[in-house]
Design a protein around this motif. Structure first.
Motif, PDB file in Angstrom:
ATOM      1  N   ILE A  73       0.839  -1.209   0.000  1.00 62.25           N
ATOM      2  CA  ILE A  73       0.000   0.000   0.000  1.00 62.25           C
ATOM      3  C   ILE A  73       0.870   1.252   0.000  1.00 62.25           C
ATOM      4  CG2 ILE A  73      -1.634   1.349   1.390  1.00 62.25           C
ATOM      5  CD1 ILE A  73      -2.777  -1.405   2.348  1.00 62.25           C
ATOM      6  N   LEU A  74       1.887   1.274   0.846  1.00 63.41           N
ATOM      7  CA  LEU A  74       2.777   2.440   0.906  1.00 63.41           C
ATOM      8  C   LEU A  74       3.527   2.622  -0.409  1.00 63.41           C
ATOM      9  CD1 LEU A  74       4.042   2.153   4.587  1.00 63.41           C
ATOM     10  CD2 LEU A  74       2.595   3.962   3.631  1.00 63.41           C
ATOM     11  N   GLY A  75       3.845   1.521  -1.074  1.00 59.64           N
ATOM     12  CA  GLY A  75       4.478   1.613  -2.396  1.00 59.64           C
ATOM     13  C   GLY A  75       3.565   2.317  -3.392  1.00 59.64           C
ATOM     14  N   GLU A  76       2.288   1.971  -3.382  1.00 61.28           N
ATOM     15  CA  GLU A  76       1.324   2.637  -4.268  1.00 61.28           C
ATOM     16  C   GLU A  76       1.170   4.116  -3.908  1.00 61.28           C
ATOM     17  OE1 GLU A  76      -2.448   0.889  -5.323  1.00 61.28           O
ATOM     18  OE2 GLU A  76      -1.677  -1.107  -4.837  1.00 61.28           O
ATOM     19  N   LEU A  77       1.113   4.399  -2.618  1.00 63.34           N
ATOM     20  CA  LEU A  77       0.991   5.790  -2.188  1.00 63.34           C
ATOM     21  C   LEU A  77       2.237   6.595  -2.550  1.00 63.34           C
ATOM     22  CD1 LEU A  77      -0.747   5.253   1.270  1.00 63.34           C
ATOM     23  CD2 LEU A  77      -1.768   6.263  -0.793  1.00 63.34           C
ATOM     24  N   ARG A  78       3.392   5.959  -2.505  1.00 61.80           N
ATOM     25  CA  ARG A  78       4.642   6.618  -2.916  1.00 61.80           C
ATOM     26  C   ARG A  78       4.601   6.905  -4.421  1.00 61.80           C
ATOM     27  NH1 ARG A  78       8.377   2.804  -1.864  1.00 61.80           N
ATOM     28  NH2 ARG A  78       8.127   2.120  -3.992  1.00 61.80           N
ATOM     29  N   ASN A  79       4.209   5.912  -5.207  1.00 55.07           N
ATOM     30  CA  ASN A  79       4.140   6.084  -6.661  1.00 55.07           C
ATOM     31  C   ASN A  79       3.139   7.165  -7.066  1.00 55.07           C
ATOM     32  OD1 ASN A  79       6.054   4.071  -6.946  1.00 55.07           O
ATOM     33  ND2 ASN A  79       4.558   2.471  -7.399  1.00 55.07           N
ATOM     34  N   ALA A  80       2.107   7.345  -6.262  1.00 57.73           N
ATOM     35  CA  ALA A  80       1.091   8.352  -6.550  1.00 57.73           C
ATOM     36  C   ALA A  80       1.468   9.731  -5.999  1.00 57.73           C
ATOM     37  CB  ALA A  80      -0.247   7.916  -5.970  1.00 57.73           C
ATOM     38  N   GLY A  81       2.596   9.829  -5.286  1.00 61.63           N
ATOM     39  CA  GLY A  81       3.064  11.117  -4.786  1.00 61.63           C
ATOM     40  C   GLY A  81       2.515  11.548  -3.446  1.00 61.63           C
ATOM     41  N   PHE A  82       1.892  10.627  -2.712  1.00 58.95           N
ATOM     42  CA  PHE A  82       1.358  10.965  -1.391  1.00 58.95           C
ATOM     43  C   PHE A  82       2.416  10.883  -0.298  1.00 58.95           C
ATOM     44  CE2 PHE A  82      -2.554   9.773  -3.576  1.00 58.95           C
ATOM     45  CZ  PHE A  82      -3.386  10.829  -3.224  1.00 58.95           C
ATOM     46  N   VAL A  83       3.322   9.919  -0.418  1.00 67.27           N
ATOM     47  CA  VAL A  83       4.355   9.737   0.604  1.00 67.27           C
ATOM     48  C   VAL A  83       5.738   9.678  -0.046  1.00 67.27           C
ATOM     49  CG1 VAL A  83       2.791   8.504   2.173  1.00 67.27           C
ATOM     50  CG2 VAL A  83       4.226   7.193   0.604  1.00 67.27           C
ATOM     51  N   GLN A  84       6.729   9.929   0.765  1.00 66.23           N
ATOM     52  CA  GLN A  84       8.133   9.781   0.368  1.00 66.23           C
ATOM     53  C   GLN A  84       8.738   8.724   1.274  1.00 66.23           C
ATOM     54  OE1 GLN A  84       9.493  13.762   1.187  1.00 66.23           O
ATOM     55  NE2 GLN A  84       9.192  14.409  -0.935  1.00 66.23           N
ATOM     56  N   SER A  85       9.738   8.037   0.755  1.00 60.95           N
ATOM     57  CA  SER A  85      10.396   7.020   1.567  1.00 60.95           C
ATOM     58  C   SER A  85      11.899   7.216   1.508  1.00 60.95           C
ATOM     59  CB  SER A  85      10.035   5.618   1.070  1.00 60.95           C
ATOM     60  OG  SER A  85      10.515   5.426  -0.245  1.00 60.95           O
ATOM     61  N   ARG A  86      12.551   6.716   2.545  1.00 62.13           N
ATOM     62  CA  ARG A  86      14.013   6.703   2.595  1.00 62.13           C
ATOM     63  C   ARG A  86      14.412   5.335   3.113  1.00 62.13           C
ATOM     64  NH1 ARG A  86      16.470  11.552   5.648  1.00 62.13           N
ATOM     65  NH2 ARG A  86      15.682  10.444   7.457  1.00 62.13           N
ATOM     66  N   LYS A  87      15.363   4.727   2.430  1.00 58.14           N
ATOM     67  CA  LYS A  87      15.818   3.395   2.820  1.00 58.14           C
ATOM     68  C   LYS A  87      16.939   3.501   3.843  1.00 58.14           C
ATOM     69  CE  LYS A  87      14.562   1.236  -1.489  1.00 58.14           C
ATOM     70  NZ  LYS A  87      14.727   0.122  -2.351  1.00 58.14           N
ATOM     71  N   GLY A  88      17.169   2.372   4.491  1.00 62.51           N
ATOM     72  CA  GLY A  88      18.291   2.302   5.417  1.00 62.51           C
ATOM     73  C   GLY A  88      17.876   2.343   6.865  1.00 62.51           C
ATOM     74  N   LYS A  89      18.893   2.356   7.709  1.00 61.04           N
ATOM     75  CA  LYS A  89      18.706   2.322   9.167  1.00 61.04           C
ATOM     76  C   LYS A  89      17.845   3.493   9.659  1.00 61.04           C
ATOM     77  CE  LYS A  89      21.864   3.611  12.083  1.00 61.04           C
ATOM     78  NZ  LYS A  89      22.911   3.851  13.029  1.00 61.04           N
ATOM     79  N   ASP A  90      18.053   4.652   9.090  1.00 66.20           N
ATOM     80  CA  ASP A  90      17.289   5.839   9.482  1.00 66.20           C
ATOM     81  C   ASP A  90      16.158   6.127   8.499  1.00 66.20           C
ATOM     82  OD1 ASP A  90      18.936   6.312  11.709  1.00 66.20           O
ATOM     83  OD2 ASP A  90      20.420   7.317  10.437  1.00 66.20           O
ATOM     84  N   GLY A  91      15.715   5.098   7.798  1.00 64.96           N
ATOM     85  CA  GLY A  91      14.693   5.256   6.770  1.00 64.96           C
ATOM     86  C   GLY A  91      13.292   5.208   7.323  1.00 64.96           C
ATOM     87  N   GLY A  92      12.350   5.232   6.415  1.00 65.42           N
ATOM     88  CA  GLY A  92      10.945   5.176   6.778  1.00 65.42           C
ATOM     89  C   GLY A  92      10.121   5.962   5.791  1.00 65.42           C
ATOM     90  N   TYR A  93       8.922   6.320   6.207  1.00 65.62           N
ATOM     91  CA  TYR A  93       7.978   7.042   5.350  1.00 65.62           C
ATOM     92  C   TYR A  93       7.539   8.331   6.022  1.00 65.62           C
ATOM     93  CZ  TYR A  93       7.406   3.042   2.250  1.00 65.62           C
ATOM     94  OH  TYR A  93       7.629   2.039   1.339  1.00 65.62           O
ATOM     95  N   ARG A  94       7.204   9.303   5.173  1.00 65.36           N
ATOM     96  CA  ARG A  94       6.604  10.563   5.615  1.00 65.36           C
ATOM     97  C   ARG A  94       5.714  11.073   4.493  1.00 65.36           C
ATOM     98  NH1 ARG A  94      12.162  13.765   5.368  1.00 65.36           N
ATOM     99  NH2 ARG A  94      12.330  13.960   3.122  1.00 65.36           N
ATOM    100  N   LEU A  95       4.844  12.012   4.820  1.00 66.04           N
ATOM    101  CA  LEU A  95       3.991  12.603   3.797  1.00 66.04           C
ATOM    102  C   LEU A  95       4.845  13.407   2.827  1.00 66.04           C
ATOM    103  CD1 LEU A  95       0.919  13.906   5.844  1.00 66.04           C
ATOM    104  CD2 LEU A  95       1.098  11.806   4.495  1.00 66.04           C
TER     105      LEU A  95
END
Length: 158
Positions: free
Chosen positions: A44-66
Motif C-alpha cells: 500500500i505504501l508503495g502505491e501511495l509513494r508512486n502516486a506522490g502521497f508519501v516519500q520514503s528513505r531506505k536504510g537504518k534511518d529510513g521510513g515514510y513521511r507525507l
C-alpha cells in the motif's frame, strides 16, 4: 464500499499526518499502531509513494513521511488511488465511466440513484483534507454521536 486496502491506506496516511513535519515512521511502527499486516502495508505504501502521497528513505534511518502537507491532500484523491472510482457502479463513475449494456442509461432508475450516491460520497471525500481527517474527534461527527444506536452483527456459534 471502501476495501481493506483503502481503509489501511487511509489509516497509514493519518498516522503519517500525526508526525512532526519531516519525521519518518518505520513501516513496522505504522503496522503495529494501526493493526495492519506489514506485508500488505508495504504494498500500500508503495502505491501511495508512486502516486506522490508519501516519500520514503531506505536504510537504518529510513521510513515514510507525507510528501505534502496534510492539509493539501484530499481524502477523495487518496481513496481513488487505492480503491478506484467512488461510484458504486461503472455507469455512474466520472473518472472511469463504462456504459451499461443491459439498460437505457437515460431512463435507468438504478443509474440515476447511483449518480446521486456517487455525488454524495464525492462531496464528503473531496472536500476533506487528510489534516481534517486526522483532527476529527468522534464528537465532531453527527453520525458518531449515535454510533451506539447502530445495529451490530452478532456471530452465532453452532
Amino acid at each position: 464500499m471502501l476495501t481493506k486496502k483503502g481503509k489501511y491506506g487511509l489509516k497509514a496516511l493519518v498516522h503519517l499526518a500525526q508526525l512532526p513535519a519531516g519525521e519518518l515512521a518505520f513501516v513496522n511502527d505504522i503496522a503495529v499502531a494501526n493493526n495492519i499486516p506489514k506485508k500488505f502495508l508495504d504494498a500500500i505504501l508503495g502505491e501511495l509513494r508512486n502516486a506522490g502521497f508519501v516519500q520514503s528513505r531506505k536504510g537504518k534511518d529510513g521510513g515514510y513521511r507525507l510528501a505534502r502537507p496534510a492539509d493539501e491532500i484530499k481524502v477523495g484523491h487518496a481513496v481513488r488511488v487505492l480503491d478506484g472510482p467512488l461510484a458504486p457502479i461503472p455507469c455512474a463513475s466520472r473518472t472511469q465511466y463504462q456504459r451499461c449494456e443491459d439498460c437505457n442509461e437515460a431512463t435507468c432508475q438504478v443509474r440515476h440513484l447511483m449518480l446521486e450516491v456517487r455525488q454524495a460520497i464525492a462531496e464528503v471525500l473531496d472536500n476533506r483534507s487528510l489534516a481534517e481527517m486526522r483532527d476529527i474527534g468522534l464528537d465532531d461527527l453527527p453520525v458518531a454521536r449515535g454510533i451506539d444506536d447502530l445495529p451490530v452483527a452478532v456471530k452465532v456459534q453452532a
